[in-house]
Scaffold this active site. Structure first.
Site, short mmCIF file in Angstrom:
data_model
loop_
_atom_site.label_atom_id
_atom_site.label_comp_id
_atom_site.label_asym_id
_atom_site.label_seq_id
_atom_site.Cartn_x
_atom_site.Cartn_y
_atom_site.Cartn_z
N ASN A 56 -19.20 40.00 33.33
CA ASN A 56 -19.82 41.26 33.77
C ASN A 56 -19.55 41.48 35.26
OD1 ASN A 56 -21.70 39.15 34.32
ND2 ASN A 56 -23.26 40.66 34.67
N GLY A 72 -22.67 32.21 35.23
CA GLY A 72 -22.51 32.36 33.79
C GLY A 72 -23.78 31.93 33.09
N SER A 73 -23.64 31.43 31.89
CA SER A 73 -24.83 31.13 31.08
C SER A 73 -25.34 29.71 31.35
CB SER A 73 -24.46 31.25 29.60
OG SER A 73 -23.45 30.30 29.29
N THR A 84 -23.23 26.95 29.45
CA THR A 84 -21.98 26.51 30.09
C THR A 84 -22.29 25.70 31.35
OG1 THR A 84 -20.92 28.50 29.28
CG2 THR A 84 -19.77 27.31 31.00
N ALA A 85 -23.33 26.12 32.07
CA ALA A 85 -23.69 25.40 33.31
C ALA A 85 -23.99 23.94 33.02
CB ALA A 85 -24.90 26.07 33.96
N GLU A 138 -25.35 30.25 39.23
CA GLU A 138 -26.12 31.50 39.11
C GLU A 138 -26.12 31.81 37.63
OE1 GLU A 138 -27.54 32.81 41.61
OE2 GLU A 138 -26.49 31.84 43.26
N CYS A 190 -27.54 40.38 34.63
CA CYS A 190 -28.39 39.19 34.64
C CYS A 190 -29.74 39.47 35.29
CB CYS A 190 -27.69 38.06 35.38
SG CYS A 190 -27.21 38.51 37.07
N GLU A 202 -27.31 31.21 46.90
CA GLU A 202 -26.18 31.81 47.61
C GLU A 202 -26.75 32.87 48.56
OE1 GLU A 202 -23.49 33.02 44.45
OE2 GLU A 202 -22.52 31.07 44.65
P1 NAD Z 1 -20.27 31.95 30.03
O1 NAD Z 1 -21.14 30.85 30.49
O2 NAD Z 1 -19.91 32.01 28.60
O3 NAD Z 1 -18.87 31.93 30.82
C1 NAD Z 1 -18.81 32.02 32.21
C2 NAD Z 1 -17.50 31.44 32.70
O4 NAD Z 1 -17.46 30.04 32.39
C3 NAD Z 1 -16.25 32.05 32.06
O5 NAD Z 1 -15.25 32.17 33.04
C4 NAD Z 1 -15.86 31.01 31.03
O6 NAD Z 1 -14.50 31.03 30.72
C5 NAD Z 1 -16.23 29.74 31.76
N1 NAD Z 1 -16.45 28.56 30.89
C6 NAD Z 1 -16.94 28.54 29.64
N2 NAD Z 1 -17.00 27.26 29.19
C7 NAD Z 1 -16.57 26.47 30.21
C8 NAD Z 1 -16.43 25.07 30.37
N3 NAD Z 1 -16.74 24.21 29.41
N4 NAD Z 1 -15.96 24.60 31.55
C9 NAD Z 1 -15.65 25.44 32.55
N5 NAD Z 1 -15.76 26.79 32.45
C10 NAD Z 1 -16.22 27.30 31.29
O7 NAD Z 1 -20.97 33.29 30.51
P2 NAD Z 1 -20.51 34.79 30.20
O8 NAD Z 1 -20.83 35.08 28.78
O9 NAD Z 1 -19.16 35.01 30.73
O10 NAD Z 1 -21.51 35.61 31.15
C11 NAD Z 1 -22.78 35.99 30.79
C12 NAD Z 1 -23.82 35.08 31.39
O11 NAD Z 1 -23.66 35.06 32.82
C13 NAD Z 1 -25.23 35.56 31.15
O12 NAD Z 1 -26.07 34.46 30.86
C14 NAD Z 1 -25.62 36.20 32.47
O13 NAD Z 1 -27.00 36.28 32.72
C15 NAD Z 1 -24.94 35.28 33.43
N6 NAD Z 1 -24.78 35.91 34.74
C16 NAD Z 1 -25.54 35.45 35.78
C17 NAD Z 1 -25.45 36.05 37.03
C18 NAD Z 1 -26.28 35.57 38.21
O14 NAD Z 1 -25.96 35.91 39.34
N7 NAD Z 1 -27.32 34.78 37.99
C19 NAD Z 1 -24.57 37.12 37.22
C20 NAD Z 1 -23.82 37.57 36.13
C21 NAD Z 1 -23.93 36.94 34.89
#
Ligand code: NAD
Length: 488
Positions: free
Chosen positions: A162, A238-239, A242-243, A260, A293, A465
């Site tokens: 996003n 990201g999510s 994944t984190a 984040e 998010c 951040e």
């Molecule tokens: P995601 O966790 O599926 O993917 C995020 C990134 O991680 C992508 O680039 C993906 O390719 C990479 N990834 C996935 N598996 C991995 C692994 N095993 N090792 C390394 N990299 C890997 O998240 P998404 O679906 O792309 O994004 C949506 C999520 O992001 C939602 O939970 C949303 O709330 C969150 N988000 C948070 C913020 C914030 O600032 N807190 C901002 C935007 C989105």
């Protein structure tokens, strides 16, 4: 990495986008590729390089090789390059917005008017913040002390789908300003605008390897990238799921990690609030199809004004226009991907079959659209209250007093943001202080001062951040201590 002949660019409304990585200043293709789709019509936009361990190692190697020279430039030298990059972004707003809109489905008008400009601002502001940073000096225990910042080294930046261009700059800008070199891996559902950023770093005269772009999927490319022990930092948005995986790898290598993560923010409307403002802002949580998010997705409304609020809220939601994100009339765009639409539908279907009341919406429409949906749960433990949907789905609950509002607001494992509507300073202070969140907005939403810390509590994030907090993360802090009177 068998061949280094650059692949033909993908053409999007006349804008040429390289589908390759950028490694050490050179466009590098991969034998494996993945398809990126446009949310606008679900059609493929093109094939993008999908890096494996070899490309990941080459990208980190290039960043490591470029690091000493970039670090030695100092804040002022780096600031000049970052300002050039910001100027180039400003000169390409239409091109970047066009590609972002086609690839991610964000509203073209808001990309053009605000979002891309914020990305340029991030580079400018971080360039200036790094220059303005004052080292702290003090005397103690017969010594003169100074805190110095050392650029940390090559860093991996991994971003979600996003708002990918702007979001990546929250990380890339402070990392570069602090003297780190970068490998950016964007998300596979919206990888294209990052390629334009890579072009602009070249045009801005960055030395090869200072900024590298690694394209590919999370489980293959991202996982290979974060496993590289030469990384000095890993910065992820990201999510939470994944984190956890990335943090485990970072932990094994003892590499500092910041995350984040997701959100499930409360939007609290007190009985003394400006109802019209609150209802308009609440309906605005459907903007960007709820793929935000920071959105306040749990509406918590004081029972005494619930009916009046819902009436106004309904009027604002009815004014939303679902449509093509390129049209200036559209206020709600399609969801990013068919898989995501299915995921959103799954949350709603499970909520309905569990007996939670569907107050509005609930259905998918033609294309990748989902109706703005409001669900009144019969239990606060419901999945629809406790889990992030990341779509145009809000819940509606009432409260009788401040204590109940705070208890409901703090009842999920997330803690990214909160929004409060009240006319009372006392309430704003009390509720604001009691909420477990990285940011609380009162009578407003999404306003962000770059010097403020940004991040989440609970499963919404690790670390902060923003401002000097980000510069600290991308630096190793050192205390220099000199025996007083021992040097002339
Ligand atoms: P995601 O966790 O599926 O993917 C995020 C990134 O991680 C992508 O680039 C993906 O390719 C990479 N990834 C996935 N598996 C991995 C692994 N095993 N090792 C390394 N990299 C890997 O998240 P998404 O679906 O792309 O994004 C949506 C999520 O992001 C939602 O939970 C949303 O709330 C969150 N988000 C948070 C913020 C914030 O600032 N807190 C901002 C935007 C989105």
């Amino acid at each position: 990495m068998s061949s280094t002949t650059a692949t033909e660019p993908i053409l999007i409304a006349g804008v040429r986008v390289s589908p390759d990585h950028l490694i050490g200043g050179v466009r590098v293709p991969s034998p494996d590729r993945f398809v990126t789709l446009s949310p606008i019509d679900g059609a493929p936009l093109g094939h993008v390089a999908c890096g494996g361990p070899a490309e990941a190692a080459a990208a980190v190697g290039a960043a490591a090789a470029a690091f000493p020279e970039w670090a030695a430039l100092g804040p002022a030298g780096r600031a000049a390059a970052l300002h050039r990059l910001a100027d180039l972004i400003d000169s390409q707003v239409d091109e970047i917005a066009t590609v972002e809109c086609a690839d991610m489905g964000m509203l073209l008008a808001s990309l053009r008017a605000r979002v891309i400009a914020r990305a340029a601002m991030n580079f400018r502001n971080y360039a200036d913040l790094a220059v303005a940073y004052q080292e702290r000096d003090w005397h103690s225990k017969g010594t003169w002390n100074r805190v110095q910042r050392m650029p940390a080294g090559p860093v991996a930046v991994i971003t979600p789908w996003n708002a990918p261009f702007m979001l990546s700059t929250w990380k890339v800008a402070p990392a570069l300003a602090a003297g780190c070199t970068v490998v950016l891996k964007p998300a596979e559902w919206s990888p294209l605008s990052a390629s334009l950023l890579a072009d602009l770093t070249v045009a801005a005269g960055f030395s090869p390897g200072v900024f590298n772009l690694l394209q590919g999927t999370g489980e293959r490319t991202g996982a290979a990238l974060v496993a590289d022990p030469r990384l000095a930092r890993i910065s992820f948005t990201g999510s939470p799921e994944t984190a956890r995986q990335i943090a485990a790898t970072a932990g094994a290598n003892l590499v500092p990690f910041t995350g984040e993560l997701g959100g499930k923010g409360p939007l609290i409307v007190c009985e003394d609030a400006d109802l019209e403002l609150a209802a308009a802002r609440a309906a605005g949580q459907y903007d960007d199809a709820g793929q935000v998010c920071l959105a306040g997705t749990r509406l918590l409304v004081q029972a005494s004004i619930a009916d009046a609020f819902l009436e106004r809220f309904d009027a604002h939601v009815a004014a939303h226009v679902l449509g093509d994100p390129r049209s200036p009339e559209t206020t709600i765009a399609p969801l990013i991907h068919p898989e995501h639409l299915t995921r959103v539908q799954g949350f709603v279907d499970r909520a309905v079959s569990d007996g939670h009341a569907l107050l509005r919406g609930g259905h998918r429409l033609d294309g990748l659209f989902f109706e703005p949906t409001l669900i009144a749960p019969h239990s606060n433990d419901a999945e629809i209250v406790q889990s992030e949907v990341f779509g145009p789905v809000l819940t509606f609950q009432t409260f009788t007093d401040e204590a109940e509002a705070i208890a409901l607001a703090n009842s999920t494992r997330y803690g990214l943001s909160g929004i409060v509507f009240t006319a009372s300073m006392g309430r704003a202070e009390r509720i604001g202080r009691a909420l477990r969140a990285g940011v609380v907005w009162v009578n407003t939403f999404l306003v962000r001062d770059l010097t403020a810390p940004f991040g989440g509590c609970g499963i919404s994030g690790i670390g902060r951040e923003g401002g000097n907090y980000a510069l600290d993360f991308y630096s190793d802090l050192k205390t220099l201590q000199i025996l007083e009177g021992s040097v002339g």
